[in-house]
Design a protein around this motif. Sequence first.
Motif, PDB file in Angstrom:
ATOM      1  N   VAL A   1       0.845  -1.198   0.000  1.00 35.75           N
ATOM      2  CA  VAL A   1       0.000   0.000   0.000  1.00 35.75           C
ATOM      3  C   VAL A   1       0.882   1.251   0.000  1.00 35.75           C
ATOM      4  CG1 VAL A   1      -1.793   1.282   1.217  1.00 35.75           C
ATOM      5  CG2 VAL A   1      -1.788  -1.228   1.283  1.00 35.75           C
ATOM      6  N   ASP A   2       0.656   2.130  -0.973  1.00 33.48           N
ATOM      7  CA  ASP A   2       1.363   3.407  -1.054  1.00 33.48           C
ATOM      8  C   ASP A   2       0.314   4.514  -0.902  1.00 33.48           C
ATOM      9  OD1 ASP A   2       2.638   5.766  -1.806  1.00 33.48           O
ATOM     10  OD2 ASP A   2       3.931   4.766  -3.265  1.00 33.48           O
ATOM     11  N   GLU A   3       0.195   5.039   0.313  1.00 34.46           N
ATOM     12  CA  GLU A   3      -0.840   6.031   0.586  1.00 34.46           C
ATOM     13  C   GLU A   3      -0.619   7.329  -0.180  1.00 34.46           C
ATOM     14  OE1 GLU A   3      -1.528   6.716   4.672  1.00 34.46           O
ATOM     15  OE2 GLU A   3      -1.988   4.622   5.145  1.00 34.46           O
ATOM     16  N   ASP A   4       0.638   7.754  -0.314  1.00 34.63           N
ATOM     17  CA  ASP A   4       0.923   9.014  -0.997  1.00 34.63           C
ATOM     18  C   ASP A   4       0.466   8.981  -2.451  1.00 34.63           C
ATOM     19  OD1 ASP A   4       2.049  10.076   1.278  1.00 34.63           O
ATOM     20  OD2 ASP A   4       4.075   9.422   0.767  1.00 34.63           O
ATOM     21  N   ARG A   5       0.609   7.822  -3.092  1.00 31.10           N
ATOM     22  CA  ARG A   5       0.220   7.692  -4.508  1.00 31.10           C
ATOM     23  C   ARG A   5      -1.162   7.067  -4.659  1.00 31.10           C
ATOM     24  NH1 ARG A   5       5.123   4.328  -6.786  1.00 31.10           N
ATOM     25  NH2 ARG A   5       4.041   4.621  -8.802  1.00 31.10           N
ATOM     26  N   ARG A   6      -1.819   6.751  -3.527  1.00 33.36           N
ATOM     27  CA  ARG A   6      -3.136   6.111  -3.519  1.00 33.36           C
ATOM     28  C   ARG A   6      -3.107   4.808  -4.322  1.00 33.36           C
ATOM     29  NH1 ARG A   6      -4.028  10.856  -5.696  1.00 33.36           N
ATOM     30  NH2 ARG A   6      -5.168   9.982  -7.496  1.00 33.36           N
ATOM     31  N   MET A   7      -2.006   4.054  -4.174  1.00 33.47           N
ATOM     32  CA  MET A   7      -1.806   2.885  -5.023  1.00 33.47           C
ATOM     33  C   MET A   7      -1.680   1.593  -4.224  1.00 33.47           C
ATOM     34  SD  MET A   7       0.955   2.307  -8.117  1.00 33.47           S
ATOM     35  CE  MET A   7       2.356   1.812  -7.122  1.00 33.47           C
ATOM     36  N   LEU A   8      -2.249   0.536  -4.754  1.00 36.35           N
ATOM     37  CA  LEU A   8      -2.134  -0.812  -4.218  1.00 36.35           C
ATOM     38  C   LEU A   8      -1.396  -1.661  -5.250  1.00 36.35           C
ATOM     39  CD1 LEU A   8      -5.843  -1.231  -3.098  1.00 36.35           C
ATOM     40  CD2 LEU A   8      -3.926  -0.583  -1.632  1.00 36.35           C
ATOM     41  N   SER A   9      -0.566  -2.599  -4.777  1.00 36.89           N
ATOM     42  CA  SER A   9       0.170  -3.462  -5.692  1.00 36.89           C
ATOM     43  C   SER A   9       0.232  -4.861  -5.108  1.00 36.89           C
ATOM     44  CB  SER A   9       1.591  -2.919  -5.912  1.00 36.89           C
ATOM     45  OG  SER A   9       2.302  -3.726  -6.820  1.00 36.89           O
ATOM     46  N   ALA A  10      -0.022  -5.872  -5.966  1.00 45.33           N
ATOM     47  CA  ALA A  10      -0.007  -7.261  -5.501  1.00 45.33           C
ATOM     48  C   ALA A  10       0.488  -8.170  -6.616  1.00 45.33           C
ATOM     49  CB  ALA A  10      -1.405  -7.691  -5.057  1.00 45.33           C
ATOM     50  N   ALA A  11       1.160  -9.257  -6.224  1.00 37.43           N
ATOM     51  CA  ALA A  11       1.627 -10.254  -7.193  1.00 37.43           C
ATOM     52  C   ALA A  11       0.454 -11.085  -7.682  1.00 37.43           C
ATOM     53  CB  ALA A  11       2.676 -11.157  -6.544  1.00 37.43           C
ATOM     54  N   VAL A  12       0.465 -11.410  -8.989  1.00 35.19           N
ATOM     55  CA  VAL A  12      -0.600 -12.228  -9.577  1.00 35.19           C
ATOM     56  C   VAL A  12       0.023 -13.285 -10.477  1.00 35.19           C
ATOM     57  CG1 VAL A  12      -2.322 -10.398  -9.477  1.00 35.19           C
ATOM     58  CG2 VAL A  12      -0.895 -10.617 -11.511  1.00 35.19           C
ATOM     59  N   SER A  13      -0.686 -14.393 -10.653  1.00 33.99           N
ATOM     60  CA  SER A  13      -0.170 -15.474 -11.501  1.00 33.99           C
ATOM     61  C   SER A  13      -0.801 -15.479 -12.888  1.00 33.99           C
ATOM     62  CB  SER A  13      -0.408 -16.825 -10.822  1.00 33.99           C
ATOM     63  OG  SER A  13      -1.784 -17.002 -10.528  1.00 33.99           O
ATOM     64  N   ASP A  14      -2.044 -15.019 -12.986  1.00 33.71           N
ATOM     65  CA  ASP A  14      -2.761 -14.996 -14.259  1.00 33.71           C
ATOM     66  C   ASP A  14      -3.124 -13.549 -14.579  1.00 33.71           C
ATOM     67  OD1 ASP A  14      -4.718 -15.070 -16.319  1.00 33.71           O
ATOM     68  OD2 ASP A  14      -5.303 -17.106 -15.760  1.00 33.71           O
TER      69      ASP A  14
END
Length: 312
Positions: free
Chosen positions: A257-270
């Motif tokens: 979670v990056d609050e300053d950029r309002r961004m979420l990031s997660a690893a995915v397989s498909d």
Amino acid sequence: MSDHDPAIVVEGLRKAYGEKPALDGLDLTVRAGTVQGILGPNGAGKTTAVRIMATLLRPDEGRVTVAGIDARTRAHEVRSRIGLLGQNAAVDEELSGRQNLEIFGRLYRLGARRAGARADGLLERFGLADTGTKSIEQYSGGMRRRLDLAASLISQPQVLFLDEPTTGLDPRGRTEVWNAVRSLVGGGTTVLLTTQYLEEADQLADQIAVIDHGKVIAEGTADELKTKTGGDRIDVVLHDTAHLARAASLLPGEVAVDEDRRMLSAAVSDRMAALTETVRALEAAGIEAEDIAVRRPTLDEVFMHLTKEDAE
């Protein structure tokens, strides 16, 4: 040395300065005719390793062969087959580009005529023919580094060591050096490149070794190293920071979670399934997203992930 033989083999290399080990059992094999990238944080041992491979420093333990020659017992023969571009420019600013190259040629005992011909050929090859008679003081940063690179090729080396060759250059100058390196490898030269610019390794290196605390902690192609960090990632930029926690619960696995950029990031397989499912889940929850994208991890993320693991 045939095209199938490794250009560089490093086995169990160790070097300490007082009580502090700079290299702690470094192993590395570099295929001929390729670019081998070496990444690592400051103090990881990159420059020490290059200095040993280039016969400028003797190891405490271990073995190095360059172009099939033992670098410790036959250093003079190794020097006749390598070129080295260090972090600092090695040209004389009061002389012209051509005069600089001629001097390097004379130092390699080419003779006046051969040194001049070699200088002219290299100036042409690196796009400096029109400025060869100008003093180095009039050269841009990118032109100086290209001239430095040309000087390292006076002896037509089989193996070229580039130690952070684009440090301090602007994007244009960096691109000029990258293009020059590509042309060298296309001509059969083997290049070992140390760099702190992750994009540089991504652009140039056929294989990458990540060094930390004096040893290799990971190696492979850029794609193979990126896969080690979890493969593809999905990035979601939200319209409202207040919805970050709720949106994070809708993404798979561990979510950054990056609050300053309002961004979420997660690893995915498909890739496609993750993108579709995320869009649907956010819509169902009434959460507005400004942007959603699936991407490969960057080498910066790989670097941070691997060096963090090693530290732990």
